[in-house]
Design an enzyme around this catalytic site. Structure first.
Site, PDB file in Angstrom:
ATOM      1  N   ASP A  37      23.776   8.101  70.159  1.00 51.12           N
ATOM      2  CA  ASP A  37      22.633   8.977  70.454  1.00 51.12           C
ATOM      3  C   ASP A  37      21.575   8.152  71.174  1.00 51.12           C
ATOM      4  OD1 ASP A  37      20.607  10.808  70.542  1.00 51.12           O
ATOM      5  OD2 ASP A  37      20.513  11.191  68.390  1.00 51.12           O
ATOM      6  N   HIS A  38      21.725   8.037  72.501  1.00 50.06           N
ATOM      7  CA  HIS A  38      20.878   7.159  73.303  1.00 50.06           C
ATOM      8  C   HIS A  38      20.103   7.947  74.355  1.00 50.06           C
ATOM      9  CE1 HIS A  38      22.130   2.708  72.851  1.00 50.06           C
ATOM     10  NE2 HIS A  38      22.361   3.340  71.712  1.00 50.06           N
ATOM     11  N   GLY A 106      16.798   2.515  64.489  1.00 49.38           N
ATOM     12  CA  GLY A 106      16.616   2.684  65.923  1.00 49.38           C
ATOM     13  C   GLY A 106      16.502   1.405  66.719  1.00 49.38           C
ATOM     14  N   GLU A 107      16.412   1.603  68.051  1.00 51.57           N
ATOM     15  CA  GLU A 107      16.230   0.503  68.990  1.00 51.57           C
ATOM     16  C   GLU A 107      15.086   0.840  69.941  1.00 51.57           C
ATOM     17  OE1 GLU A 107      19.295   2.305  69.922  1.00 51.57           O
ATOM     18  OE2 GLU A 107      20.458   1.570  68.227  1.00 51.57           O
ATOM     19  N   ASN A 110      15.660   3.063  73.182  1.00 48.28           N
ATOM     20  CA  ASN A 110      15.694   4.518  73.202  1.00 48.28           C
ATOM     21  C   ASN A 110      14.426   5.183  72.685  1.00 48.28           C
ATOM     22  OD1 ASN A 110      18.559   4.690  73.994  1.00 48.28           O
ATOM     23  ND2 ASN A 110      18.859   3.693  72.027  1.00 48.28           N
ATOM     24  N   SER A 173      21.793  -3.450  58.128  1.00 52.48           N
ATOM     25  CA  SER A 173      22.011  -4.764  58.723  1.00 52.48           C
ATOM     26  C   SER A 173      21.491  -5.889  57.844  1.00 52.48           C
ATOM     27  CB  SER A 173      21.331  -4.844  60.092  1.00 52.48           C
ATOM     28  OG  SER A 173      19.939  -4.603  59.974  1.00 52.48           O
TER      29      SER A 173
END
Length: 319
Positions: A37-38, A106-107, A110, A173
């Site tokens: 999902d980007h 998230g990142e 995005n 993570s």
């Protein structure tokens, strides 16, 4: 028994092909599917980033049995959690209960697009916990009012919900995300076969719940060509999550990828058609307790041959 999944990678594949590839994967016997999902691809040369939720709606209509799952959605910045709850509940209905909502912190790549900045990791985890609480409340039905540190919800209600609430899986993570998953998630997601993540999840409430991993692969009968393809399209993927979550744009990943050698990628991506290499990659996950492994074939133009090979050779070897 371990289940094996197919990855719809939005960053490398146009939207219609994502759906047609999944139909083939279902027919070939993949046990489940996941979708990225980007808003952006990792690298400009990957060339795509369609809206995953539109693809999911089409995939639900085009398939019959294969479970669907976001891998993963960030329900904190680009999307408000009340909107994510509505999207996920609708997918639960469209898929006849085949959908799992995979979420994560998230990142920057995005989430920066809506102009709200990029918080530190500890704040992102606090936001994620609050978002999942809202989503779970809405999944239960009735009106929801919420006043939180990060989100407000004003008299929200989902009118279309599946018979059972959509399961929520959470990407982890490290210790803090594992604790969050133990409290809020029905399943764990991790991209590295780390025993500590699985054992930590079990200790805080995850025992007996599914554990999802993912393996990028570059199948091809010419091993050297497969390595070149992996280096061209997956060189961004060896930086580690502390780097990958922070870089803001494909141009930044391009700058990082300039220093990544083909052998660096080949160390973490099975390349070619040697079954033993793929089996060993899977074993690293199953040996530490992962129950579901999603394969991610590198290269949009190589999906058909990978799916056919998986059905004919890889699955019999693994199963």
């Amino acid at each position: 028994m371990t289940e094996f999944g197919y990855t719809m990678l939005c960053e490398q594949t146009p939207p219609k092909q994502l759906v047609t590839d999944l139909v083939r994967a279902e027919a070939a016997g993949f046990d489940f599917s996941v979708i990225s999902d980007h808003y952006f691809p990792w690298l400009e040369r990957q060339g795509h980033a369609p809206y995953a939720w539109s693809v999911l709606g089409a995939a639900a209509h085009a398939t019959e049995r294969i479970p669907l799952m976001t891998f993963v959605t960030c329900p904190t910045i680009r999307y408000h959690p009340a909107v994510v709850a509505q999207k996920a509940a609708t997918m639960g209905v469209l898929s006849d209960g085949r959908f799992t909502l995979g979420v994560g912190a998230g990142e920057n790549l995005n989430e920066h697009v809506v102009g709200k900045g990029w918080p530190s990791a500890d704040l992102r985890h606090d936001m994620l916990a609050e978002a999942v609480e809202i989503i779970r409340d809405l999944f239960e039905g009735g009106y929801v009012n919420y006043r939180g540190e990060f989100y407000d919800v004003e008299s929200a209600k989902l009118y279309d919900r599946p018979d059972r609430p959509v399961p929520i899986a959470m990407a982890v993570s490290g210790d803090r995300s594992v604790r969050l998953a133990g409290k809020w998630a029905d399943a764990l997601i991790a991209t590295e076969p780390e025993r500590a993540l699985v054992e930590g999840f079990d200790e805080v409430g995850g025992r007996g719940k599914p554990k999802y991993g993912q393996i990028p692969v570059s199948y091809g009968t010419d091993a050297e060509e497969a390595k070149r393809r992996a280096h061209e399209l997956w060189s961004w993927g060896v930086a580690g999550w502390k780097v990958m979550s922070e870089l803001p744009a494909p141009v930044n990943f391009e700058a990082h990828a300039r220093f990544v050698r083909p052998e660096d990628v080949a160390e973490v991506v099975p390349c070619g058609d040697d079954i033993t290499v793929y089996v060993e990659a899977v074993r690293k996950f199953t040996d530490v307790g992962f129950t579901h492994i999603a394969f991610c074939q590198i290269g949009a133009d190589r999906q058909n041959e990978f799916i056919a090979w998986a059905e004919a050779e890889l699955f019999p070897a693994l199963r």
